[in-house]
Design a protein around this motif. Structure first.
Motif, PDB file in Angstrom:
ATOM      1  N   VAL A 598       0.863  -1.177   0.000  1.00  0.00           N
ATOM      2  CA  VAL A 598       0.000   0.000   0.000  1.00  0.00           C
ATOM      3  C   VAL A 598       0.905   1.234   0.000  1.00  0.00           C
ATOM      4  CG1 VAL A 598      -1.735   1.319   1.265  1.00  0.00           C
ATOM      5  CG2 VAL A 598      -1.863  -1.173   1.209  1.00  0.00           C
ATOM      6  N   VAL A 599       0.798   2.038  -1.055  1.00  0.00           N
ATOM      7  CA  VAL A 599       1.646   3.237  -1.164  1.00  0.00           C
ATOM      8  C   VAL A 599       0.849   4.508  -0.917  1.00  0.00           C
ATOM      9  CG1 VAL A 599       3.256   2.116  -2.743  1.00  0.00           C
ATOM     10  CG2 VAL A 599       1.282   3.346  -3.668  1.00  0.00           C
ATOM     11  N   GLY A 600      -0.448   4.358  -0.672  1.00  0.00           N
ATOM     12  CA  GLY A 600      -1.231   5.544  -0.377  1.00  0.00           C
ATOM     13  C   GLY A 600      -2.686   5.204  -0.114  1.00  0.00           C
ATOM     14  N   GLN A 601      -3.337   5.990   0.755  1.00  0.00           N
ATOM     15  CA  GLN A 601      -4.760   5.853   1.042  1.00  0.00           C
ATOM     16  C   GLN A 601      -5.350   7.244   1.216  1.00  0.00           C
ATOM     17  OE1 GLN A 601      -5.986   2.826   3.995  1.00  0.00           O
ATOM     18  NE2 GLN A 601      -3.816   2.396   4.332  1.00  0.00           N
ATOM     19  N   GLY A 602      -6.566   7.405   0.743  1.00  0.00           N
ATOM     20  CA  GLY A 602      -7.218   8.691   0.915  1.00  0.00           C
ATOM     21  C   GLY A 602      -8.259   8.932  -0.159  1.00  0.00           C
ATOM     22  N   THR A 603      -8.712  10.163  -0.254  1.00  0.00           N
ATOM     23  CA  THR A 603      -9.649  10.534  -1.314  1.00  0.00           C
ATOM     24  C   THR A 603      -8.878  10.850  -2.583  1.00  0.00           C
ATOM     25  OG1 THR A 603      -9.586  12.877  -0.726  1.00  0.00           O
ATOM     26  CG2 THR A 603     -11.229  11.488   0.402  1.00  0.00           C
ATOM     27  N   HIS A 604      -9.622  11.068  -3.653  1.00  0.00           N
ATOM     28  CA  HIS A 604      -8.987  11.372  -4.942  1.00  0.00           C
ATOM     29  C   HIS A 604      -8.104  12.608  -4.828  1.00  0.00           C
ATOM     30  CE1 HIS A 604      -8.468  12.063  -9.237  1.00  0.00           C
ATOM     31  NE2 HIS A 604      -8.975  13.286  -9.077  1.00  0.00           N
ATOM     32  N   ASP A 605      -8.633  13.665  -4.261  1.00  0.00           N
ATOM     33  CA  ASP A 605      -7.868  14.917  -4.174  1.00  0.00           C
ATOM     34  C   ASP A 605      -6.631  14.743  -3.301  1.00  0.00           C
ATOM     35  OD1 ASP A 605      -9.703  16.184  -5.789  1.00  0.00           O
ATOM     36  OD2 ASP A 605     -10.902  16.922  -4.095  1.00  0.00           O
ATOM     37  N   GLU A 606      -6.770  14.011  -2.196  1.00  0.00           N
ATOM     38  CA  GLU A 606      -5.617  13.803  -1.311  1.00  0.00           C
ATOM     39  C   GLU A 606      -4.520  13.006  -1.998  1.00  0.00           C
ATOM     40  OE1 GLU A 606      -8.099  13.723   2.934  1.00  0.00           O
ATOM     41  OE2 GLU A 606      -7.591  11.849   1.877  1.00  0.00           O
ATOM     42  N   LEU A 607      -4.915  11.991  -2.750  1.00  0.00           N
ATOM     43  CA  LEU A 607      -3.921  11.139  -3.413  1.00  0.00           C
ATOM     44  C   LEU A 607      -3.234  11.877  -4.558  1.00  0.00           C
ATOM     45  CD1 LEU A 607      -5.891   7.758  -3.450  1.00  0.00           C
ATOM     46  CD2 LEU A 607      -3.966   8.371  -1.985  1.00  0.00           C
ATOM     47  N   VAL A 608      -3.986  12.697  -5.286  1.00  0.00           N
ATOM     48  CA  VAL A 608      -3.365  13.486  -6.354  1.00  0.00           C
ATOM     49  C   VAL A 608      -2.297  14.403  -5.772  1.00  0.00           C
ATOM     50  CG1 VAL A 608      -3.790  15.332  -8.024  1.00  0.00           C
ATOM     51  CG2 VAL A 608      -5.318  13.362  -7.937  1.00  0.00           C
ATOM     52  N   ARG A 609      -2.557  14.883  -4.588  1.00  0.00           N
ATOM     53  CA  ARG A 609      -1.619  15.804  -3.959  1.00  0.00           C
ATOM     54  C   ARG A 609      -0.422  15.100  -3.337  1.00  0.00           C
ATOM     55  NH1 ARG A 609      -4.768  17.693  -0.024  1.00  0.00           N
ATOM     56  NH2 ARG A 609      -3.854  16.283   1.524  1.00  0.00           N
ATOM     57  N   ASP A 610      -0.638  13.909  -2.740  1.00  0.00           N
ATOM     58  CA  ASP A 610       0.390  13.305  -1.891  1.00  0.00           C
ATOM     59  C   ASP A 610       1.071  12.067  -2.459  1.00  0.00           C
ATOM     60  OD1 ASP A 610      -0.268  15.263  -0.034  1.00  0.00           O
ATOM     61  OD2 ASP A 610      -1.753  13.962   0.966  1.00  0.00           O
ATOM     62  N   VAL A 611       0.463  11.381  -3.437  1.00  0.00           N
ATOM     63  CA  VAL A 611       1.001  10.095  -3.900  1.00  0.00           C
ATOM     64  C   VAL A 611       1.402  10.204  -5.369  1.00  0.00           C
ATOM     65  CG1 VAL A 611       0.542   7.639  -4.190  1.00  0.00           C
ATOM     66  CG2 VAL A 611      -0.446   8.864  -2.241  1.00  0.00           C
ATOM     67  N   PRO A 612       2.697  10.185  -5.675  1.00  0.00           N
ATOM     68  CA  PRO A 612       3.157  10.366  -7.064  1.00  0.00           C
ATOM     69  C   PRO A 612       2.589   9.316  -8.028  1.00  0.00           C
ATOM     70  CG  PRO A 612       4.964  10.629  -5.528  1.00  0.00           C
ATOM     71  CD  PRO A 612       3.816  10.145  -4.727  1.00  0.00           C
ATOM     72  N   LEU A 613       2.513   8.064  -7.611  1.00  0.00           N
ATOM     73  CA  LEU A 613       2.004   7.013  -8.502  1.00  0.00           C
ATOM     74  C   LEU A 613       0.571   7.304  -8.896  1.00  0.00           C
ATOM     75  CD1 LEU A 613       2.152   4.292  -9.951  1.00  0.00           C
ATOM     76  CD2 LEU A 613       1.546   3.180  -7.787  1.00  0.00           C
ATOM     77  N   TYR A 614      -0.259   7.667  -7.927  1.00  0.00           N
ATOM     78  CA  TYR A 614      -1.658   7.963  -8.233  1.00  0.00           C
ATOM     79  C   TYR A 614      -1.768   9.208  -9.109  1.00  0.00           C
ATOM     80  CZ  TYR A 614      -6.677   8.616  -7.643  1.00  0.00           C
ATOM     81  OH  TYR A 614      -8.018   8.758  -7.885  1.00  0.00           O
ATOM     82  N   ARG A 615      -0.941  10.190  -8.800  1.00  0.00           N
ATOM     83  CA  ARG A 615      -0.969  11.421  -9.594  1.00  0.00           C
ATOM     84  C   ARG A 615      -0.603  11.120 -11.043  1.00  0.00           C
ATOM     85  NH1 ARG A 615       1.590  14.357  -6.305  1.00  0.00           N
ATOM     86  NH2 ARG A 615       3.701  14.015  -7.077  1.00  0.00           N
ATOM     87  N   ASP A 616       0.352  10.223 -11.245  1.00  0.00           N
ATOM     88  CA  ASP A 616       0.745   9.846 -12.603  1.00  0.00           C
ATOM     89  C   ASP A 616      -0.385   9.099 -13.308  1.00  0.00           C
ATOM     90  OD1 ASP A 616       2.733   9.457 -14.756  1.00  0.00           O
ATOM     91  OD2 ASP A 616       2.599   7.345 -14.163  1.00  0.00           O
ATOM     92  N   LEU A 617      -1.059   8.165 -12.591  1.00  0.00           N
ATOM     93  CA  LEU A 617      -2.188   7.427 -13.181  1.00  0.00           C
ATOM     94  C   LEU A 617      -3.315   8.386 -13.557  1.00  0.00           C
ATOM     95  CD1 LEU A 617      -2.381   4.330 -10.769  1.00  0.00           C
ATOM     96  CD2 LEU A 617      -1.545   4.347 -13.118  1.00  0.00           C
ATOM     97  N   ALA A 618      -3.599   9.335 -12.675  1.00  0.00           N
ATOM     98  CA  ALA A 618      -4.674  10.294 -12.946  1.00  0.00           C
ATOM     99  C   ALA A 618      -4.317  11.198 -14.118  1.00  0.00           C
ATOM    100  CB  ALA A 618      -4.949  11.124 -11.689  1.00  0.00           C
ATOM    101  N   ALA A 619      -3.046  11.575 -14.211  1.00  0.00           N
ATOM    102  CA  ALA A 619      -2.632  12.452 -15.312  1.00  0.00           C
ATOM    103  C   ALA A 619      -2.771  11.730 -16.654  1.00  0.00           C
ATOM    104  CB  ALA A 619      -1.187  12.898 -15.090  1.00  0.00           C
ATOM    105  N   ARG A 620      -2.439  10.462 -16.686  1.00  0.00           N
ATOM    106  CA  ARG A 620      -2.568   9.692 -17.934  1.00  0.00           C
ATOM    107  C   ARG A 620      -4.015   9.584 -18.380  1.00  0.00           C
ATOM    108  NH1 ARG A 620       1.576   4.505 -17.503  1.00  0.00           N
ATOM    109  NH2 ARG A 620       3.498   5.721 -17.141  1.00  0.00           N
ATOM    110  N   GLN A 621      -4.934   9.622 -17.437  1.00  0.00           N
ATOM    111  CA  GLN A 621      -6.353   9.520 -17.772  1.00  0.00           C
ATOM    112  C   GLN A 621      -7.039  10.881 -17.769  1.00  0.00           C
ATOM    113  OE1 GLN A 621      -8.409   6.311 -15.678  1.00  0.00           O
ATOM    114  NE2 GLN A 621      -6.480   5.214 -15.375  1.00  0.00           N
ATOM    115  N   LEU A 622      -6.204  11.964 -17.802  1.00  0.00           N
ATOM    116  CA  LEU A 622      -6.703  13.339 -17.931  1.00  0.00           C
ATOM    117  C   LEU A 622      -7.641  13.712 -16.798  1.00  0.00           C
ATOM    118  CD1 LEU A 622      -7.466  13.322 -21.779  1.00  0.00           C
ATOM    119  CD2 LEU A 622      -5.335  13.958 -20.604  1.00  0.00           C
ATOM    120  N   LEU A 623      -7.327  13.237 -15.595  1.00  0.00           N
ATOM    121  CA  LEU A 623      -8.155  13.558 -14.439  1.00  0.00           C
ATOM    122  C   LEU A 623      -7.520  14.621 -13.557  1.00  0.00           C
ATOM    123  CD1 LEU A 623      -9.428  10.032 -13.390  1.00  0.00           C
ATOM    124  CD2 LEU A 623     -10.640  11.791 -14.663  1.00  0.00           C
ATOM    125  N   VAL A 624      -6.364  15.131 -13.964  1.00  0.00           N
ATOM    126  CA  VAL A 624      -5.728  16.240 -13.239  1.00  0.00           C
ATOM    127  C   VAL A 624      -5.269  17.289 -14.247  1.00  0.00           C
ATOM    128  CG1 VAL A 624      -5.008  14.834 -11.313  1.00  0.00           C
ATOM    129  CG2 VAL A 624      -3.494  15.036 -13.270  1.00  0.00           C
TER     130      VAL A 624
END
Length: 624
Positions: A598-624
């Motif tokens: 587990v590399v991160g837990q939280g809401t979408h906004d929290e993970l975009v801010r704090d977890v690089p892997l999630y932020r990268d996944l969201a960026a690839r899917q145009l969610l940030v």
């Protein structure tokens, strides 16, 4: 470039599953009453058979002495008729009992196969398991129909003939014993070879069934790839191996079968030659020689049956070894009592619906080897077809999947598991369902260690929709009622409407009784997925587990599905795996997994801010 294969080690002819005659006893005892009747009939037939030469000798003596035969001839004819009738009825009973043995063995295998631990299905090929139910069990038929069950009568005839021949002329009997002893030695030496060859043949037949099952199950992909010829060559090669193994059985059997005939011919020549000389010398009378020859035939007849039984029984024992290998496997619930006792300490007052506590998990080595073998076969197929191997192919299967995973799923919450392929998301749901148990750590359901719960009661709390959304052959109703057998037609139609499948009902006047075809071939991929979700919704469990449940849906049906799940999830706990982050951004909690951690837990906004892997996944899917 060809990739070396690291599949499961091929069993050699000396280390495969073996069976003994003792292991046949449970199958035979199920029909002990019939076998007792067969035994009694065998004794009666043996007595009627042994009396006939004595009557023939008496007839010859009376003819030589010019005495009247009286009813002696009619008694002899009557014995022949009675013996034949007894033999015919006995044959019927053996055929029927042989069929019953096959039936009971298949029922045992089916019951065992449906209760094996999931790891056994992951480590074995489906076609090979199916082959054991079909082909292997059929060979048990020979145990009863090829002289094994009527051995009592044959033994009596054999012993009675020996005693009678000993009384008539011990010298002639000694010569016969030498010939028969040599023949029996040949049969005993060859019996082990027959069993090994049969085992090898059945293993090849199992591999052939697996190949055919794989090809038929993927026939559309094969056709679309123009790979029919290559698949045909691969399966034909396996069929050729099965043929070669069958030839080995035939060669060994071909030596055994004529041994009895040779023994009879040589014995007859010896008796006629030496016996004729002894008649001429006055040592025995002509009537005694005739009776001796008749007993010789009665001696060789059960011997031939015995030799044939050795061939058939050894073939059956080779198949029984494969059957017994499955029957000896533990059931899924075999160790539950011990596991439950050791898991009781993990029970707590946790208010979470699901809690993972430092969970580690490694797949059994047999499963890892099977997956590596399957991956290597796929790479070899690409290499043989000279097709390009994808640079981003599936990662090398590893034993360790989860490494210290901890998170909580609050009761009534919606929790999403996200991460790259191979992160351990689907394995997490498999552990909740107890398809496997953790290697270390604990999984709590409503504060109770899942291992302390009965599997049926645990799974009754869970609604599980697999990633591949399998559809069973049958009707729409059959698929829906798999977990809810008492659901009404109105209930079924309600959940179908909820997942936007009403139009499927309207295609056919049969509605819920409309067939879906083999593996749901008459439905689209999205329809199969929605049908699987409808099946879970119909059961209405308190916890829903959805593994990539919207991956095959278009935008409109995906939104309709999300609305349906929102409605049904009210008051229930929902765990969702998704690659499309757009379907889980509004989850109460998102757990990010990577390489089993587990590399991160939280809401979408929290993970975009704090977890690089999630932020990268969201960026690839145009969610940030």
């Amino acid at each position: 470039m060809s990739t070396p294969r690291r599949g499961l080690r091929r069993p050699s002819k000396d280390d495969g599953p073996r069976a003994s005659l003792r292991q046949l006893v449970p199958f035979l005892l199920e029909h002990k009453r019939v076998l007792v009747v067969v035994g009694v009939l065998s004794v009666l037939e043996a007595v009627a058979t042994l009396v006939q030469p004595l009557l023939v000798g008496d007839v010859i003596g009376r003819v030589q002495g010019g005495q009247a035969l009286g009813i002696l001839v009619w008694v002899l004819v009557g014995l022949v008729v009675v013996s034949s009738l007894i033999g015919g009825f006995q044959h019927y009973l053996l055929q029927r009992t042989g069929t019953a043995v096959v039936h009971s063995s298949r029922r045992r295998l089916i019951a065992k196969l449906l209760h094996l631990p999931v790891q056994e299905y992951d480590a074995r090929r489906t076609g090979d398991l199916v082959s054991r139910v079909g082909t292997d069990t059929t060979l048990l038929y020979a145990v009863l129909t090829q002289g094994f069950a009527d051995s009592i009568g044959n033994a009596l005839i054999f012993v009675g003939a020996i005693i009678a021949m000993l009384i008539i002329d011990p010298i002639l009997l000694l010569l016969i014993v030498v010939v028969i002893g040599a023949s029996a030695t040949v049969v005993v030496v060859l019996s082990g070879r027959i069993r090994r060859a049969t085992l090898e043949q059945q293993e090849k037949v199992g591999a052939l069934a697996s190949g055919v099952e794989r090809a038929i199950g993927s026939i559309r992909t094969i056709r679309a790839s123009g790979a029919e010829a290559r698949e045909q060559d691969t399966i034909s090669a396996t069929a050729g191996e099965a043929y070669d193994a069958g030839v080995k059985v035939a060669k060994a059997s071909a030596i055994v079968v004529p041994v009895a005939g040779i023994a009879l011919q040589v014995s007859l020549l010896v008796v006629l030659g030496v016996g004729g000389f002894r008649v001429a010398s006055g040592a025995i009378e002509i009537a005694q020689l005739v009776v001796f020859v008749m007993f010789l035939f009665f001696l060789v007849q059960p011997l031939a049956s015995f030799f044939g039984a050795i061939t058939s029984v050894n073939q059956a024992l080779g198949a029984l070894g494969r059957i017994q290998e499955v029957l000896d496997l533990p059931d899924e619930t075999a160790k539950d009592a011990a596991i439950a006792a050791s898991a009781a300490s993990a029970t707590s007052a946790s208010t979470a619906a699901i809690e993972f506590r430092d969970v580690h998990f490694s797949y059994p080595e047999a499963v890892v080897r099977a997956r590596r073998s399957a991956q290597d076969e796929a790479l070899k197929t690409l290499a043989d077809a000279r097709a390009p191997i994808p640079e981003e192919s599936e990662p090398e299967p590893e034993a360790t999947v989860l490494r210290g995973v901890s998170f909580e799923v609050p009761r009534g919450a919606r929790v999403a598991l996200v991460g790259p392929s191979g992160a351990g998301k689907s394995t997490t749901l498999a552990l909740i369902e107890r398809f496997y148990d953790p290697t270390a750590g604990a999984i709590l359901i409503d504060g109770i260690d899942a291992r302390a719960l009965d599997r049926l009661s645990l799974r009754a709390r869970l609604g599980y929709v697999e990633q591949d959304a399998p559809t069973l052959a049958g009707t729409i109703a059959d698929n829906l009622r798999l977990a809810s057998p008492n659901a009404t037609d109105a209930d079924c139609e309600r959940v179908l409407d909820a997942v936007n499948l009403t139009e499927v009902l309207e295609r056919s006047p049969l509605r819920l009784q409309a067939p879906v075809g083999e593996a749901g071939v008459m439905l689209s991929g999205g329809e199969r997925q929605r049908l699987a979700i409808a099946r879970a919704l119909l059961a209405a469990p308190p916890i829903l587990l959805l593994d990539e449940s919207t991956s095959s849906l278009d935008g409109l049906n995906e939104q309709r599905m999300r609305d349906a799940i929102d409605a049904v999830a009210a008051g229930r706990t929902l765990v969702v795996i998704a690659h499309r982050l757009s379907t889980v951004v509004d989850s109460d909690l998102i757990v990010v997994l990577d390489h089993g951690r587990v590399v991160g837990q939280g809401t979408h906004d929290e993970l975009v801010r704090d977890v690089p892997l999630y932020r990268d996944l969201a960026a690839r899917q145009l969610l940030v």
